[in-house]
Design an enzyme around this catalytic site. Structure first.
Site, PDB file in Angstrom:
ATOM      1  N   GLN A 186       0.849  -1.187   0.000  1.00  0.00           N
ATOM      2  CA  GLN A 186       0.000   0.000   0.000  1.00  0.00           C
ATOM      3  C   GLN A 186       0.892   1.246   0.000  1.00  0.00           C
ATOM      4  OE1 GLN A 186      -3.201   0.012  -0.338  1.00  0.00           O
ATOM      5  NE2 GLN A 186      -3.734  -2.117   0.061  1.00  0.00           N
ATOM      6  N   CYS A 320      -9.783  -1.289  -4.818  1.00  0.00           N
ATOM      7  CA  CYS A 320      -9.044  -0.143  -5.343  1.00  0.00           C
ATOM      8  C   CYS A 320      -9.696   0.408  -6.607  1.00  0.00           C
ATOM      9  CB  CYS A 320      -7.588  -0.517  -5.619  1.00  0.00           C
ATOM     10  SG  CYS A 320      -7.380  -1.856  -6.810  1.00  0.00           S
ATOM     11  N   GLU A 354      -9.818   4.189  -2.746  1.00  0.00           N
ATOM     12  CA  GLU A 354     -10.003   2.854  -2.196  1.00  0.00           C
ATOM     13  C   GLU A 354     -11.325   2.856  -1.430  1.00  0.00           C
ATOM     14  OE1 GLU A 354      -7.051  -0.624  -1.711  1.00  0.00           O
ATOM     15  OE2 GLU A 354      -6.865   1.335  -2.679  1.00  0.00           O
TER      16      GLU A 354
END
Length: 362
Positions: A186, A320, A354
């Site tokens: 991430q 995402c 996200e």
């Protein structure tokens, strides 16, 4: 071309637009209003990649607009990147300007950093790397107190480690993660912690088992494993599987069985379409799955995997790509409803976001 300007005064308006877009996408499913998790306005990105552009005798950090590989945008600093990256950029530039061994046919630089202050720099070359380069790189790694990886065609030289070590806080516990060079992690560490905390809370304390698809390096696996009896996790990338196994051991998490299978292959295994040698020592019938957790790539879940998740009472989904999230929810909406929703602003100043949803059987 001039460098882009990251105007922090526009942040709130951009985030409001993302909230509106997510609400519109989930409106057909009567989803509740999302819990919104903001990003830091600056220094939030833990990864950065620059091409090097030569003008005269100097090489400069450069990026390009999409579709234009001929007009560089030069950078001396990068406000959205971590403070560690910004501190390293001028030091590294001074080093290659002072060393023909380091600069010769150097065309790309990649930074990987962590909230805990670790850093790895990858130098990419259009030439073979030799002993002279390694000696210079070892000195540079010691001077900057970072790991360095040299890449050229068919060769990869590692000075130090080929991963960084991260520490993330979830529900009062610190988890340690190895994040390998070249593997997915991430990019926004602060928002990642918020995502982990939201998923931990949404899953709740349970007495049954969790199935996790697309587990990566165990980013979500570690905290979620503390909420259930045991976990069966799958991931197809060998690099990510090795990192996840190391992370499980480093954090003394012993109730997870990790299998290197794609989500599609696990679907076949659970549907008893065909056996897999990698599952030879796994008794699938011993699991009492109460929830499935998925964090798929941008394409979302394929139709068969989406149908697999339908058999579970609860589906915890991190996405995402809210468009493919909405498409997957549409496939499941006749049996499941969205009971919780969240927006995580991983990518400020872009249209990307996200999202997280909890779907529960009607």
């Amino acid at each position: 071309m001039s460098r882009p300007h990251f105007d922090t005064s526009t942040y709130t308006a951009q985030l409001d637009e993302k909230v509106e877009r997510l609400n519109a996408l989930l409106a057909p499913f009567a989803a509740p209003a999302p819990q919104v998790f903001e990003s830091p306005r600056e220094h939030y990105r833990l990864r950065a990649e620059f091409r090097l552009w030569r003008e005269g005798e100097q090489r400069h950090y450069a990026m390009f607009e999409a579709g234009d590989k001929h007009t560089p945008i030069f950078f001396d600093d990068f406000p959205i990147a971590s403070r560690k990256i910004n501190a390293l950029m001028p030091l590294l530039k001074s080093a290659w300007q002072a060393s023909s061994v380091l600069s010769f046919k150097l065309f790309q630089v990649e930074f990987l950093t962590t909230l805990s202050g670790d850093a790895l720099v990858t130098l990419c070359y259009h030439r073979p790397l030799d002993g002279a380069w390694q000696a210079e790189a070892e000195k540079l790694a010691a001077d900057l107190q970072v790991s360095i990886i040299g890449r050229s065609k068919g060769k990869r030289l590692v000075i130090g480690r080929d991963y960084v070590e991260e520490q993330l806080q979830v529900a009062g516990r610190t988890y340690r993660y190895r994040q390998p060079e070249g593997a997915f992690t991430q990019p926004n560490g602060e928002v990642c912690q918020q995502m982990l905390g939201w998923a931990y809370d949404a899953l709740g304390e349970r007495q049954d088992d969790l199935l996790e698809l697309y587990c990566g390096n165990g980013n979500f696996t570690l905290p979620l494993a503390t909420r259930v009896r045991k976990v069966l996790a799958t991931e197809i990338s060998k690099t990510s599987v090795n990192a996840a196994l190391a992370n499980l051991a480093d954090n003394s998490v012993d109730n997870v069985t990790l299998v290197r299978l794609s989500a599609e292959e696990l679907t076949e295994a659970l549907n008893e379409v065909r056996p897999f040698r990698r599952l030879a020592d796994v008794d699938l019938k011993s699991y009492d799955f109460g929830c499935v957790f998925v964090d798929p790539p941008r394409a979302g879940m394929d139709p068969d995997t989406c149908e697999l998740t339908r058999r579970f009472e609860r589906i915890l989904y991190i996405s995402c790509n809210p468009e493919t999230l909405a498409a997957n929810i549409a496939q499941l909406s006749d049996t499941h409803q969205v009971t919780r929703c969240a927006l995580f602003d991983q990518f400020p100043y872009t249209h990307h976001m996200e999202a997280g949803v909890l779907l529960e059987r009607r």
